[in-house]
Design an enzyme around this catalytic site. Sequence first.
Site, PDB file in Angstrom:
ATOM      1  N   LYS A  87       0.849  -1.180   0.000  1.00  0.00           N
ATOM      2  CA  LYS A  87       0.000   0.000   0.000  1.00  0.00           C
ATOM      3  C   LYS A  87       0.887   1.232   0.000  1.00  0.00           C
ATOM      4  CE  LYS A  87      -3.164   2.640   2.971  1.00  0.00           C
ATOM      5  NZ  LYS A  87      -3.954   2.683   4.210  1.00  0.00           N
ATOM      6  N   GLU A 107      -8.176  11.443  12.971  1.00  0.00           N
ATOM      7  CA  GLU A 107      -7.312  10.300  13.279  1.00  0.00           C
ATOM      8  C   GLU A 107      -6.398  10.548  14.475  1.00  0.00           C
ATOM      9  OE1 GLU A 107      -4.186   7.282  10.986  1.00  0.00           O
ATOM     10  OE2 GLU A 107      -5.175   8.882   9.894  1.00  0.00           O
ATOM     11  N   GLU A 152      -7.248  -2.505   2.962  1.00  0.00           N
ATOM     12  CA  GLU A 152      -6.490  -1.286   3.235  1.00  0.00           C
ATOM     13  C   GLU A 152      -6.417  -1.020   4.739  1.00  0.00           C
ATOM     14  OE1 GLU A 152      -6.742   3.531   2.354  1.00  0.00           O
ATOM     15  OE2 GLU A 152      -7.985   2.168   1.177  1.00  0.00           O
ATOM     16  N   GLU A 210     -11.946  10.935  -4.101  1.00  0.00           N
ATOM     17  CA  GLU A 210     -11.786  10.809  -2.652  1.00  0.00           C
ATOM     18  C   GLU A 210     -10.989  11.971  -2.070  1.00  0.00           C
ATOM     19  OE1 GLU A 210      -9.466   7.905   0.478  1.00  0.00           O
ATOM     20  OE2 GLU A 210     -10.676   6.948  -1.084  1.00  0.00           O
ATOM     21  N   LYS A 237     -12.185  14.805   0.674  1.00  0.00           N
ATOM     22  CA  LYS A 237     -11.455  15.051   1.924  1.00  0.00           C
ATOM     23  C   LYS A 237     -11.049  16.518   2.034  1.00  0.00           C
ATOM     24  CE  LYS A 237      -9.645  10.345   2.525  1.00  0.00           C
ATOM     25  NZ  LYS A 237      -8.460   9.472   2.415  1.00  0.00           N
TER      26      LYS A 237
END
Length: 424
Positions: free
Chosen positions: A181, A231, A275, A408, A412
């Site tokens: 990734k 996060e 992911e 995406e 964001k």
Amino acid sequence: MENLCAGLIEQIQAHKLSPHSAITHFDMDVPMAVPLLAWLKAQESYPQFYLNYRDEPMTVAAIGKVRAFSDENLAQQFVLTHDCSLVGGLTFDKQAHFWLPRLFVQCQGNRWSVQVYWDNQQDFSSEQQACLQAVKTLQNFTALQPLKQVIRKQSSKASESMWAHWITQALQEIEQGHLSKVVLANQTDFVATQPIDAKDFLAESERQNTGCYHFLYAEQAEQAFVGSSPERLYARQGDEVQTEALAGTATIGDNPAHNQQQADWLLHDSKNDHENRLVVQGICDNLAPYVKHIHVADVEVKPLRQVQHLRRAIHAELSVPMADFVCLQAIHPTAAVSGLPQQSAVQFLQKTENFDRAWYAGTLGVMCQERAEFCVTIRSAMIEQEKISVFAGAGIVAGSDPQLEWQEIERKASSLLSLLTIES
């Protein structure tokens, strides 16, 4: 306010140097119902720091610098020795910037806990005046104002076609087994009709982007790094550490039925689950040498204003006490902002992306003896008077579609851009 701080002033005026301590701090609790951002907006002392915690009703702010540390291990040792609060963090490429502020304020409810720090190794008179001046700032406030700026897009570091090329390169690396990734990011620059006040901007983001950490770091008046991040890097209470894997994204909007459909899809989509599991794997593997045990919770969906994410909470018990140095080194940068294997992913980003991430996808927080907490500095922007640079990234794994990943990062970025009026 002057009467409320009289005790603090008396402590500073009565201070006598101690041969046994390099740092002295003066503490006082003050009843106060004013938002910390309104206080910070009135301050002229730098650097400035602000953090509104995600999972508890607490905010902290700091101004000035008494000691600075460019090594997280030295910062941790200082905290262990002097029982104080350091603020700061690591850039994406792990450059440490920690400092002991002159004035540190923690707000819970309508109460401020104030700490003023005095360096006993500096000139006595200068330190006394600096501490007294810091206390005086507690009576200064500037009202937060609604955002009225109109912004116009100036440029993006990656166009949509360049972004697609970057992803094609990433997918080739993944297919060849060099990467599992990688998280690619973009920077988009806008200019405003008038200067953007970073505190007003962050206050508006606090109102709209709930369920996030809200942070500000400014070395000088002309530039401020701000953001509203969903996060957590980690939170430590004693030897207990809470971290998480936040990766995998779906849309969210005004239609509850659509949002539920997207949440159900996200929970059962193999690509997004893969992911997220890669982030779990990276965190657990890196923490394993330093903990007694690790527990990974079941997957859940974390909804935000513009997107929703897969989240797996991770709990660990450290095998060494107060190991913030270990946690910072082991967890940052997570696979949610870099990739796996970490070193290979970072090397790929360095040769592919055409801008310096600096504080984007870094970490900012507070470190003291009994606890520490750091957020991941995503959903962020650099404000430089009339210019605002907005950052956003997307995790690329096998099966990623360039157009969907572009959509995406646009979603964001809109969590911050939508706070302003964009010129059509």
